[in-house]
Each structure stands twice: as C-alpha cells, then as structure tokens.
Design a protein around this motif. Structure first.
Motif, PDB file in Angstrom:
ATOM      1  N   CYS A  41      43.604  65.582   5.474  1.00 35.05           N
ATOM      2  CA  CYS A  41      43.921  64.159   5.289  1.00 35.05           C
ATOM      3  C   CYS A  41      44.105  63.893   3.802  1.00 35.05           C
ATOM      4  CB  CYS A  41      42.806  63.285   5.861  1.00 35.05           C
ATOM      5  SG  CYS A  41      41.169  63.564   5.142  1.00 35.05           S
ATOM      6  N   ASP A  87      49.252  62.397  13.066  1.00 34.61           N
ATOM      7  CA  ASP A  87      49.114  61.960  14.454  1.00 34.61           C
ATOM      8  C   ASP A  87      49.177  63.178  15.371  1.00 34.61           C
ATOM      9  OD1 ASP A  87      49.658  61.035  17.093  1.00 34.61           O
ATOM     10  OD2 ASP A  87      50.466  59.170  16.288  1.00 34.61           O
ATOM     11  N   GLY A 106      50.451  59.144   9.539  1.00 32.59           N
ATOM     12  CA  GLY A 106      49.976  57.783   9.764  1.00 32.59           C
ATOM     13  C   GLY A 106      49.054  57.412   8.622  1.00 32.59           C
ATOM     14  N   HIS A 166      42.850  56.868  13.678  1.00 32.54           N
ATOM     15  CA  HIS A 166      42.578  57.933  12.717  1.00 32.54           C
ATOM     16  C   HIS A 166      41.373  58.791  13.123  1.00 32.54           C
ATOM     17  CE1 HIS A 166      40.921  54.129  11.104  1.00 32.54           C
ATOM     18  NE2 HIS A 166      39.884  54.851  10.736  1.00 32.54           N
ATOM     19  N   ALA A 208      42.907  53.907   1.288  1.00 32.61           N
ATOM     20  CA  ALA A 208      43.953  54.210   2.262  1.00 32.61           C
ATOM     21  C   ALA A 208      43.732  55.657   2.697  1.00 32.61           C
ATOM     22  CB  ALA A 208      45.325  54.035   1.639  1.00 32.61           C
ATOM     23  N   SER A 249      45.897  54.463   7.401  1.00 27.62           N
ATOM     24  CA  SER A 249      44.967  53.392   7.760  1.00 27.62           C
ATOM     25  C   SER A 249      44.199  52.960   6.525  1.00 27.62           C
ATOM     26  CB  SER A 249      43.935  53.885   8.782  1.00 27.62           C
ATOM     27  OG  SER A 249      44.525  54.240   9.992  1.00 27.62           O
ATOM     28  N   ARG A 250      43.703  51.752   6.548  1.00 27.74           N
ATOM     29  CA  ARG A 250      42.734  51.325   5.534  1.00 27.74           C
ATOM     30  C   ARG A 250      41.364  51.577   6.141  1.00 27.74           C
ATOM     31  NH1 ARG A 250      43.790  46.005   2.816  1.00 27.74           N
ATOM     32  NH2 ARG A 250      45.097  47.403   1.655  1.00 27.74           N
ATOM     33  N   ILE A 251      40.503  52.248   5.385  1.00 26.37           N
ATOM     34  CA  ILE A 251      39.167  52.566   5.870  1.00 26.37           C
ATOM     35  C   ILE A 251      38.111  51.999   4.935  1.00 26.37           C
ATOM     36  CG2 ILE A 251      39.874  54.680   7.039  1.00 26.37           C
ATOM     37  CD1 ILE A 251      38.614  56.206   4.569  1.00 26.37           C
ATOM     38  N   VAL A 295      33.700  55.753  11.080  1.00 26.58           N
ATOM     39  CA  VAL A 295      34.903  55.576  11.886  1.00 26.58           C
ATOM     40  C   VAL A 295      34.546  55.367  13.351  1.00 26.58           C
ATOM     41  CG1 VAL A 295      37.068  56.669  12.585  1.00 26.58           C
ATOM     42  CG2 VAL A 295      36.178  57.067  10.313  1.00 26.58           C
ATOM     43  N   ALA A 349      39.512  53.910  16.764  1.00 26.01           N
ATOM     44  CA  ALA A 349      40.530  53.905  15.716  1.00 26.01           C
ATOM     45  C   ALA A 349      41.451  55.117  15.867  1.00 26.01           C
ATOM     46  CB  ALA A 349      39.864  53.922  14.349  1.00 26.01           C
ATOM     47  N   HIS A 407      36.878  50.446  -0.117  1.00 22.35           N
ATOM     48  CA  HIS A 407      37.834  50.871   0.899  1.00 22.35           C
ATOM     49  C   HIS A 407      38.848  51.803   0.243  1.00 22.35           C
ATOM     50  CE1 HIS A 407      39.820  47.418  -1.007  1.00 22.35           C
ATOM     51  NE2 HIS A 407      40.928  48.042  -0.726  1.00 22.35           N
TER      52      HIS A 407
END
Length: 177
Positions: free
Chosen positions: A76, A35, A42, A66, A30, A44-46, A60, A64, A28
C-alpha cells in the motif's frame, strides 16, 4: 542520449525534520490500495496514529473496502500533508510512503497497548474501537519520497524514515484533541 540526472536527493537533516513534522501532525492520511476484485488502484482517507513504539498505525473496519484490499494485497502507500491556504497546491510539502500492511490479531499481546494509545490520541474511537469488525493495522514503511516544494525532493529508505520519526526524542507521542 545522455542520462538525465536524478532530481531527487538523498535525505538530509532538513528533509528529516520536514518529514517528521508532516507525520507528527497527522491524524489522518490518504491510503492507496490495490482492489482485489479487478487489480485497479483505490484510495481512501484513513485515521492515522502512532503505536507506542513509534510505528505507523490505523484502525480499520471490515466494512471498509480498503480492509479487504489490504488483506488480499498488503502492499500500500500513504500520503501525508495538507494544502495550505495560499499558493499552488503543488508547492506545499507532502510525504509519500510505500508500506506493507500487517493486521494485528484480536488476541495479540500488543493489542492492549495499541488500543490504549489509539484511544488516547483518538478519543471518539472509544465508541467503536472494540467492535468485532475493527482491526488495528501496522503500516510498515518500505521507502518514502518527500516532496518539500519546488526543487526539493528527497528519498528515504525505511530505516531513514524511521530514524527521522524518532529523531525528535519525544517518544513519538502526539495526542490530539
């Protein structure tokens, strides 16, 4: 006023190895996005994985936040690295990668190979990988900054980062349990 020297070094063999280790062990990461509704950042943990060619990859859901952010603004950033059990969290190594997101179309000829590698590395994803709202996204590095701990910071170009990832000669495949 005298110019302050740049405290960030050019990547060397030790930095390459450290960056490779942070990414090779990652299931995983970050993910920082912009946005589209208000332009604010923003995070997210992916789930993170590697494509058969060694490229960075995620899966994804359109649900979500993101997903929409990456569709609107492909720029990103990713962060790899975990805080150890002891010591100041800022002394543990971390790799920050600026990237551009590229969605893989459902009918893209690359998708079957991406899917096979993803499911091999993320077995539980077999339950949802084929849902219509899920898409594979390549995260194409632009540049990176490795913070290897106190007074150990290194810059990587996209080419240097990819070279570091491929230097192990192991085919970049790191299955997970």
């Amino acid at each position: 006023m005298p110019k302050t020297p740049d405290p960030v070094s050019t990547a060397d063999a030790e930095a390459f190895a450290l960056a490779r280790g942070l990414v090779a062990g990652a299931s995983h990461a970050a993910l920082a996005v912009i946005d589209p509704a208000d332009g604010s950042p923003g995070i997210s943990r992916i789930a993170f994985g590697r494509a058969p060619d060694g490229g960075f990859l995620t899966l994804v859901s359109a649900l979500a936040p993101h997903h929409g952010a990456l569709m609107a603004h492909p720029a990103c950033a990713l962060m790899f690295g975990e805080v150890g059990e002891k010591g100041d969290p800022l002394t543990h190594p971390r790799l920050m990668v600026k990237a551009r997101a590229a969605f893989i179309a459902p009918d893209d000829p690359q998708r079957p190979a991406l899917r096979a590698r993803w499911v091999e590395d993320h077995p539980k994803s077999k339950l949802y990988v084929d849902f219509a709202d899920f898409a594979f996204v390549r995260l194409l590095p632009v540049s990176a900054l490795l913070n290897g701990g106190f007074a150990r910071a290194y810059r990587f170009t996209a080419e240097e980062l990819l070279q570091a990832m491929q230097a192990a000669g192991d085919g970049t495949h790191h299955p997970r349990a």
